[in-house]
Design a protein around this motif. Structure first.
Motif, PDB file in Angstrom:
ATOM      1  N   VAL A   1     -15.826   1.408   6.077  1.00 26.17           N
ATOM      2  CA  VAL A   1     -15.648   2.615   6.893  1.00 26.17           C
ATOM      3  C   VAL A   1     -14.168   2.991   6.989  1.00 26.17           C
ATOM      4  N   VAL A   2     -13.376   2.137   7.621  1.00 28.00           N
ATOM      5  CA  VAL A   2     -11.960   2.453   7.809  1.00 28.00           C
ATOM      6  C   VAL A   2     -11.198   2.005   6.560  1.00 28.00           C
ATOM      7  N   ASP A   3     -11.220   2.862   5.578  1.00 25.09           N
ATOM      8  CA  ASP A   3     -10.562   2.594   4.312  1.00 25.09           C
ATOM      9  C   ASP A   3      -9.183   3.250   4.280  1.00 25.09           C
ATOM     10  N   TYR A   4      -8.565   3.232   3.117  1.00 26.86           N
ATOM     11  CA  TYR A   4      -7.224   3.798   2.956  1.00 26.86           C
ATOM     12  C   TYR A   4      -7.160   5.246   3.440  1.00 26.86           C
ATOM     13  N   THR A   5      -8.151   6.046   3.050  1.00 25.98           N
ATOM     14  CA  THR A   5      -8.126   7.469   3.394  1.00 25.98           C
ATOM     15  C   THR A   5      -8.185   7.678   4.901  1.00 25.98           C
ATOM     16  N   LEU A   6      -9.092   6.971   5.572  1.00 26.16           N
ATOM     17  CA  LEU A   6      -9.186   7.127   7.023  1.00 26.16           C
ATOM     18  C   LEU A   6      -7.953   6.565   7.730  1.00 26.16           C
TER      19      LEU A   6
ATOM     20  N   ARG B   1      -6.700  -2.562  -4.401  1.00 30.50           N
ATOM     21  CA  ARG B   1      -7.913  -1.758  -4.211  1.00 30.50           C
ATOM     22  C   ARG B   1      -8.199  -1.528  -2.725  1.00 30.50           C
ATOM     23  N   LEU B   2      -8.060  -2.567  -1.920  1.00 32.33           N
ATOM     24  CA  LEU B   2      -8.354  -2.450  -0.493  1.00 32.33           C
ATOM     25  C   LEU B   2      -7.127  -2.102   0.335  1.00 32.33           C
ATOM     26  N   ALA B   3      -5.955  -2.319  -0.228  1.00 31.25           N
ATOM     27  CA  ALA B   3      -4.717  -2.034   0.506  1.00 31.25           C
ATOM     28  C   ALA B   3      -3.736  -1.291  -0.393  1.00 31.25           C
ATOM     29  N   PRO B   4      -4.042  -0.037  -0.746  1.00 29.39           N
ATOM     30  CA  PRO B   4      -3.100   0.733  -1.575  1.00 29.39           C
ATOM     31  C   PRO B   4      -1.728   0.878  -0.920  1.00 29.39           C
ATOM     32  N   GLU B   5      -1.676   0.673   0.401  1.00 28.65           N
ATOM     33  CA  GLU B   5      -0.391   0.766   1.104  1.00 28.65           C
ATOM     34  C   GLU B   5       0.614  -0.266   0.608  1.00 28.65           C
ATOM     35  N   LEU B   6       0.139  -1.310  -0.074  1.00 31.00           N
ATOM     36  CA  LEU B   6       1.060  -2.307  -0.613  1.00 31.00           C
ATOM     37  C   LEU B   6       2.062  -1.679  -1.579  1.00 31.00           C
ATOM     38  N   ALA B   7       1.635  -0.620  -2.237  1.00 24.67           N
ATOM     39  CA  ALA B   7       2.529   0.084  -3.163  1.00 24.67           C
ATOM     40  C   ALA B   7       3.401   1.105  -2.436  1.00 24.67           C
ATOM     41  N   GLU B   8       3.241   1.177  -1.124  1.00 26.15           N
ATOM     42  CA  GLU B   8       3.959   2.169  -0.316  1.00 26.15           C
ATOM     43  C   GLU B   8       4.736   1.498   0.810  1.00 26.15           C
ATOM     44  N   GLY B   9       5.236   0.296   0.528  1.00 29.07           N
ATOM     45  CA  GLY B   9       6.026  -0.420   1.527  1.00 29.07           C
ATOM     46  C   GLY B   9       5.206  -1.122   2.577  1.00 29.07           C
ATOM     47  N   GLY B  10       3.897  -1.240   2.375  1.00 31.56           N
ATOM     48  CA  GLY B  10       3.042  -1.914   3.344  1.00 31.56           C
ATOM     49  C   GLY B  10       2.731  -1.086   4.566  1.00 31.56           C
ATOM     50  N   LYS B  11       2.990   0.222   4.482  1.00 34.20           N
ATOM     51  CA  LYS B  11       2.758   1.108   5.622  1.00 34.20           C
ATOM     52  C   LYS B  11       1.949   2.324   5.184  1.00 34.20           C
TER      53      LYS B  11
ATOM     54  N   SER C   1       2.499   7.663   7.323  1.00 34.86           N
ATOM     55  CA  SER C   1       3.136   7.997   8.599  1.00 34.86           C
ATOM     56  C   SER C   1       4.027   6.878   9.108  1.00 34.86           C
ATOM     57  N   GLY C   2       4.121   5.791   8.339  1.00 36.06           N
ATOM     58  CA  GLY C   2       5.013   4.698   8.717  1.00 36.06           C
ATOM     59  C   GLY C   2       4.394   3.622   9.581  1.00 36.06           C
ATOM     60  N   VAL C   3       3.068   3.596   9.693  1.00 32.80           N
ATOM     61  CA  VAL C   3       2.403   2.580  10.511  1.00 32.80           C
ATOM     62  C   VAL C   3       2.125   1.342   9.656  1.00 32.80           C
ATOM     63  N   PRO C   4       2.562   0.156  10.086  1.00 37.05           N
ATOM     64  CA  PRO C   4       2.347  -1.065   9.303  1.00 37.05           C
ATOM     65  C   PRO C   4       0.864  -1.375   9.111  1.00 37.05           C
ATOM     66  N   VAL C   5       0.541  -1.915   7.949  1.00 37.25           N
ATOM     67  CA  VAL C   5      -0.829  -2.292   7.613  1.00 37.25           C
ATOM     68  C   VAL C   5      -0.850  -3.770   7.233  1.00 37.25           C
TER      69      VAL C   5
END
Length: 327
Positions: free
Chosen positions: A11-16, A48-58, A61-65
């Motif tokens: 449900v709460v994936d990268y897009t959401l 695949r589950l954390a595309p934010e890893l390629a974006e500084g881990g955030k 909007s700059g929120v850590p993941v």
């Protein structure tokens, strides 16, 4: 005061995460779980589950993941935690709460709440495997069948070296049925010193305030409540800033802000999934939104039989036009 976005498998994936954190008020996210069963996973499993890893881990909007891991083998979880951090994870979260039968049968998630010693071994191994500056957190329920081991499990997680513990205030058996037993979190707080974060049944500002009072937690994690009302964290932040802005967060006031989010979500899902699955994702979110928005229920009834993504996009764009003209 911090509000965390809960991980919700499927449900709460990268897009959401991108859409929800674009609204003010969220402090941190946790990914859907990365299942660790028998090996060191390839980098692709994490991206695949954390595309934010390629974006500084955030998020954008700059929120850590934080990357969440699920499994039962301490050594395997440790090496996979190392890989997550090497790829850019800003923190590692450990899943001791998933109630899914398929997960529990594989000794993952909430079933490990029967084994406090395993919880401690997992947290210890992961804590030792990643740099001291990288937070290791965990999420647990109050138990599997009952709450008899709740305190022992929290103590085991603390002894393993976790920096924070998210507590879903129900057992696996209780699932998602209300109520959430926030008073049990207050009991845990008497037995452990690590920061506790309350989770479960926070659907409104009033729920949030009652949860804080009963649990004693300054911080909360919200999942379904933010799917039903994507502006809840913003409302909580406004409350803490001393703003009496309740009228700005009614369904009528926020619906015009929500419709463009639905359009962006639908377009992104259309780009990510095969065409036959796209309609299901949009309807899944609309089903959650119906709890807070009567407008979402009306729109859901309008499109519930529609499966063509292009037709759904046209319906959403018409909805946006109608919503804008109503204000």
């Amino acid at each position: 005061m911090h509000v965390y976005l809960a991980p919700m498998e499927g449900v709460v994936d990268y897009t959401l995460r991108q859409l929800l954190t674009a609204q003010p008020g969220l402090h941190q996210c946790v990914t859907e779980f990365v299942r660790v069963s028998d090996r060191l996973l390839p980098k692709s499993s994490f991206y695949r589950l954390a595309p934010e890893l390629a974006e500084g881990g955030k998020t954008l909007s700059g929120v850590p993941v934080f990357v969440q891991l699920l499994g039962s083998d301490p050594d395997l979880l440790a090496v996979n935690a190392q890989r997550a951090v090497e790829l850019g994870a800003l923190g590692v979260d450990l899943n001791f709460g998933c109630p899914a039968k398929t997960v529990n049968k594989s000794r993952g998630g909430a079933v490990l709440l029967k084994e406090p010693e395993t919880l401690q071994a997992i947290v210890t191994a992961v804590r030792q495997a990643v740099p001291a500056a990288v937070p290791v957190t965990a999420k647990m329920r109050l138990g599997y069948i009952d709450k008899s081991l709740a305190i022992e499990n929290a103590q085991a997680i603390e002894a393993g070296g976790a920096q924070r513990l998210f507590v879903h205030a129900r057992t696996k058996l209780e699932g998602y049925k209300p109520p959430a037993h926030w008073e049990w979190i207050a009991r845990l707080a008497q037995e452990v010193k690590l920061p506790l974060v309350a989770n479960g049944e926070v659907w409104s500002l009033d729920d949030y305030l009652r949860c804080q009072q009963v649990s004693g937690c300054v911080e909360v994690m919200i999942g379904r409540g933010l799917l039903a009302n994507p502006f809840l964290a913003e409302q909580i932040a406004a409350y803490h800033q001393g703003h009496a802005l309740a009228h700005l967060f009614t369904p009528e006031a926020t619906w015009p802000r929500l419709v463009p989010m639905l359009i962006r979500y639908h377009k992104q899902v259309f780009m990510s999934l095969s065409e036959r699955h796209v309609h299901g994702r949009l309807k899944q979110w609309l089903a959650q939104l119906q709890r807070h928005y009567p407008q979402a229920e009306a729109f859901f009834q309008q499109v519930r039989k529609e499966k063509d993504p292009h037709a759904l996009l046209r319906a959403l764009e018409q909805l946006q036009s109608d919503s804008a003209s109503a204000f």
